[in-house]
Design a protein around this motif. Structure first.
Motif, PDB file in Angstrom:
ATOM      1  N   SER A  26      58.275   1.142  38.432  1.00  0.00           N
ATOM      2  CA  SER A  26      57.247   1.882  37.681  1.00  0.00           C
ATOM      3  C   SER A  26      57.493   3.386  37.679  1.00  0.00           C
ATOM      4  O   SER A  26      56.641   4.146  37.203  1.00  0.00           O
ATOM      5  CB  SER A  26      55.857   1.579  38.263  1.00  0.00           C
ATOM      6  N   GLU A  65      54.187  15.743  44.418  1.00  0.00           N
ATOM      7  CA  GLU A  65      52.937  15.875  43.659  1.00  0.00           C
ATOM      8  C   GLU A  65      53.200  16.527  42.314  1.00  0.00           C
ATOM      9  O   GLU A  65      52.661  16.089  41.277  1.00  0.00           O
ATOM     10  CB  GLU A  65      51.929  16.694  44.467  1.00  0.00           C
ATOM     11  N   SER A 116      61.448   4.576  47.638  1.00  0.00           N
ATOM     12  CA  SER A 116      60.414   3.553  47.609  1.00  0.00           C
ATOM     13  C   SER A 116      60.153   3.090  49.042  1.00  0.00           C
ATOM     14  O   SER A 116      60.911   3.405  49.964  1.00  0.00           O
ATOM     15  CB  SER A 116      60.842   2.372  46.731  1.00  0.00           C
ATOM     16  N   GLU A 147      57.260  -0.005  43.031  1.00  0.00           N
ATOM     17  CA  GLU A 147      57.271   1.460  43.067  1.00  0.00           C
ATOM     18  C   GLU A 147      58.474   2.003  42.308  1.00  0.00           C
ATOM     19  O   GLU A 147      58.348   2.953  41.518  1.00  0.00           O
ATOM     20  CB  GLU A 147      57.305   1.940  44.519  1.00  0.00           C
ATOM     21  N   GLY A 159      55.448  13.924  40.204  1.00  0.00           N
ATOM     22  CA  GLY A 159      54.806  12.655  39.874  1.00  0.00           C
ATOM     23  C   GLY A 159      55.558  11.454  40.409  1.00  0.00           C
ATOM     24  O   GLY A 159      55.230  10.311  40.071  1.00  0.00           O
ATOM     25  N   PHE A 160      56.539  11.689  41.248  1.00  0.00           N
ATOM     26  CA  PHE A 160      57.279  10.603  41.900  1.00  0.00           C
ATOM     27  C   PHE A 160      57.862  11.131  43.202  1.00  0.00           C
ATOM     28  O   PHE A 160      57.977  12.341  43.404  1.00  0.00           O
ATOM     29  CB  PHE A 160      58.380  10.053  40.993  1.00  0.00           C
ATOM     30  N   ASP A 161      58.228  10.189  44.084  1.00  0.00           N
ATOM     31  CA  ASP A 161      58.765  10.567  45.389  1.00  0.00           C
ATOM     32  C   ASP A 161      60.247  10.204  45.459  1.00  0.00           C
ATOM     33  O   ASP A 161      60.826   9.728  44.471  1.00  0.00           O
ATOM     34  CB  ASP A 161      57.984   9.870  46.505  1.00  0.00           C
ATOM     35  N   SER A 211      59.078   9.529  51.527  1.00  0.00           N
ATOM     36  CA  SER A 211      58.494   8.415  50.789  1.00  0.00           C
ATOM     37  C   SER A 211      56.989   8.603  50.727  1.00  0.00           C
ATOM     38  O   SER A 211      56.394   9.261  51.594  1.00  0.00           O
ATOM     39  CB  SER A 211      58.826   7.093  51.503  1.00  0.00           C
ATOM     40  N   ALA A 212      56.372   8.004  49.714  1.00  0.00           N
ATOM     41  CA  ALA A 212      54.917   8.084  49.602  1.00  0.00           C
ATOM     42  C   ALA A 212      54.242   7.243  50.677  1.00  0.00           C
ATOM     43  O   ALA A 212      53.105   7.516  51.067  1.00  0.00           O
ATOM     44  CB  ALA A 212      54.471   7.630  48.220  1.00  0.00           C
ATOM     45  N   LYS A 240      57.929   5.444  40.340  1.00  0.00           N
ATOM     46  CA  LYS A 240      57.281   6.180  41.428  1.00  0.00           C
ATOM     47  C   LYS A 240      58.274   6.653  42.486  1.00  0.00           C
ATOM     48  O   LYS A 240      57.881   7.364  43.421  1.00  0.00           O
ATOM     49  CB  LYS A 240      56.219   5.299  42.093  1.00  0.00           C
ATOM     50  N   ALA A 241      59.545   6.232  42.364  1.00  0.00           N
ATOM     51  CA  ALA A 241      60.548   6.620  43.359  1.00  0.00           C
ATOM     52  C   ALA A 241      61.917   6.695  42.698  1.00  0.00           C
ATOM     53  O   ALA A 241      62.217   5.945  41.761  1.00  0.00           O
ATOM     54  CB  ALA A 241      60.572   5.632  44.518  1.00  0.00           C
TER      55      ALA A 241
END
Length: 422
Positions: free
Chosen positions: A255, A170, A178, A252, A173-175, A234-235, A257-258
Motif C-alpha cells: 500500500s 511524517e 515494513s 504495508e 507519508g511512508f516509512d 519502521s512505523a 507505506k514502506a
C-alpha cells in the motif's frame, strides 16, 4: 546395483551446442516437479522431432520422488537423468552419478554455487534454477525520498537512506521498513532468512562443507546491526512487533507505506496481484556491514539439480548430456526454463518475467558472489529457530538483552546438534 565410474573423457568429449546432432542413445528423465510435467513432455517432443533421439519423461507424484527414484533405479531401463538436490541425496546417490566437471553444461554455467559435489569435490549434479531473497525495494518511493537504488551498495548507504526516510516519515507519508513482525507468520524471515547472513559468512570464512557441530558469534554483531535497523526505522517498533504478522508487513509495503521489505522472489506474484507495478519494484542484497559486501548478490539456493546415471550405457549417457546442454542453450529450452523455473544460472538464460529473479540473474551475470543458503544446515531447525525468535522478541520488546540472542544462536546450535546426534 553394480556401480561403475564412467570416465569423463570418454563420454564428455563431443558435446553439442544449441542445435544437437543425431545420437545413438536415448534419454529417460525422472522429473520431480509435477507442475512442470507438461512443459517437459512438450520440450521432449520438440527435441525428438529435431534429433530423432527418444526422450522419455516420467514425473513422480508430489512428495514421492525419493521412493520413485529408488524403485526406478532398480529397473533395467533406469532413468538416465535424475535429481540430486542436497547433501542427503549426494550421500545416497552420488556414487551413481557421472562426474560433470568437464561437461559442456557446467561450462555453460555462470556460477557453480548451486551444484552438488561429493566428498572429493567432484560435481555430481548441476543446479538448473534457483530462488532468491533479499530486500524488496519500492523504487518509486525511494526516488520520491531523494534516493536511487544505485545509491545503496552496502550497510552504510542502506542505513543512511533508511535513517533519513524514517526521520522524514511524517512529511513523506511512508516509512523506511515494513514491520519486522515476530508473529509465527513472519518470524521465519528473520530466524531463518536473516539468520543466514552470519551463518553464511562464518561458514565461508571457515570453508565449511558440512553441518558443523558448533558455530561462533563471529558475525552476530552484523546480524544485530541489520536487525536494529529493521526495528528502528519502521512505523511499527518495540513490543508491537511481537504480534505483527506477515500479512501486515506485506500490506504495508503493497500500500506504499514502506520503501523496504525483506522477502523472496516468491512474493512477486502477490505484489503484482495487489496492484504494484513491476517497473516500480526490485530486490537488493541484505547488507549487514561485512567487509566487501559491495560485491554481494542475493541470498539464493535450490534443490533443483540434474544428475546423469553412470550405470546407463555410454550411448545413453552421451544422449542425456547432449539433451541437458540443448535445454540450457536452445531457444526452446531457455524459453521453457524461464517460463517454468524463472532464474537459471546459464550464459544463454532468458530474463524471467519475475523482476526479482531477473535482479538475481543480473547480479550473478555481473560477477557478484551468491550468498548461499547456509541455514539449510540448521540442526533441529524448528526448535533452534523458536529459541532464537523468543530471544529476539525479548530484545525487541526491551525486556531482554542481545546476549540472550547470541546464546540462542551459538549455545542453542550446539545443544540441538548434540540432540540430533545423540
Amino acid at each position: 546395483m553394480n556401480i561403475k565410474r564412467v570416465c569423463a573423457a570418454a563420454v564428455l568429449g563431443s558435446m553439442i551446442a544449441a542445435v544437437p546432432a543425431m545420437a545413438e542413445g536415448k534419454v529417460y528423465y525422472l522429473n520431480f516437479k509435477p507442475e512442470a510435467d507438461q512443459a517437459w513432455q512438450d520440450l521432449a517432443a520438440v527435441y525428438t522431432e529435431q534429433t530423432g533421439v527418444e526422450v522419455k519423461v516420467v514425473t513422480a507424484a508430489a512428495g514421492t520422488y525419493d521412493d520413485t527414484l529408488t524403485a526406478e533405479m532398480d529397473k533395467s531401463d533406469a532413468p538416465t537423468m535424475f535429481q540430486i538436490g542436497n547433501q542427503g541425496a549426494v550421500n545416497s546417490w552420488g556414487d551413481y552419478a557421472v562426474i560433470l566437471d568437464d561437461s559442456d553444461i557446467v561450462a555453460e554455467q555462470v556460477t557453480d554455487v548451486y551444484n552438488q559435489k561429493n566428498s572429493d569435490g567432484e560435481t555430481v549434479s548441476v543446479g538448473y534454477c534457483y530462488e532468491s531473497y533479499g530486500i524488496i525495494v519500492n523504487k518509486a518511493l525511494l526516488k520520491e525520498a531523494g534516493y536511487d537504488v544505485a545509491d545503496i551498495n552496502n550497510f552504510e548507504t542502506l542505513k543512511a537512506a533508511a535513517d533519513d526516510i524514517h526521520a522524514r516519515a511524517e512529511e513523506l507519508g511512508f516509512d523506511a521498513f515494513s514491520s519486522a513482525g515476530l508473529d509465527g507468520s513472519s518470524s521465519w524471515r528473520f530466524s531463518g532468512h536473516l539468520a543466514n547472513m552470519p551463518l553464511y559468512y562464518q561458514f565461508r570464512d571457515g570453508d565449511v562443507t558440512e553441518q558443523p557441530a558448533e558455530i561462533t558469534d563471529a558475525y552476530l554483531d552484523n546480524f544485530k546491526a541489520i536487525w536494529d535497523l529493521y526495528i528502528t526505522d519502521s512505523a511499527t517498533t518495540g513490543s508491537d512487533l511481537l504480534a505483527a504478522t506477515g500479512d501486515q508487513s506485506e500490506a504495508e509495503f503493497m500500500s506504499g507505506k514502506a520503501v523496504f521489505y525483506q522477502n523472496g522472489t516468491w512474493e512477486y506474484n502477490n505484489l503484482i496481484a495487489g496492484g504494484m507495478n513491476a517497473e516500480d519494484i526490485t530486490m537488493i542484497p541484505i547488507y549487514c556491514g561485512v567487509e566487501g559486501e559491495e560485491e554481494a548478490g542475493l541470498c539464493s539456493g535450490t534443490e533443483n539439480c540434474w544428475a546423469v546415471n553412470n550405470e546407463a550405457s555410454d550411448e545413453d549417457i552421451q544422449a542425456t548430456l547432449d539433451f541437458m546442454t540443448w535445454v540450457v542453450t536452445s531457444e526452446e529450452g531457455t524459453t521453457m526454463l524461464a517460463e517454468q523455473f524463472g532464474a537459471t544460472p546459464f550464459k544463454s538464460a532468458k530474463t524471467p518475467e519475475n523482476v526479482f529473479l531477473a535482479a538475481a540473474q543480473e547480479l550473478e551475470a555481473a560477477g557478484k558472489y551468491t550468498v548461499t543458503w547456509a541455514f539449510n544446515w540448521t540442526p533441529a531447525v524448528d526448535d533452534w529457530r523458536a529459541a532464537v525468535v523468543d530471544a529476539m522478541g525479548q530484545y525487541t520488546a526491551g525486556t531482554g538483552e542481545w546476549d540472550a540472542v547470541v546464546s540462542a544462536f551459538v549455545d542453542g546450535w550446539a545443544v540441538q546438534y548434540a540432540n540430533d546426534h545423540a
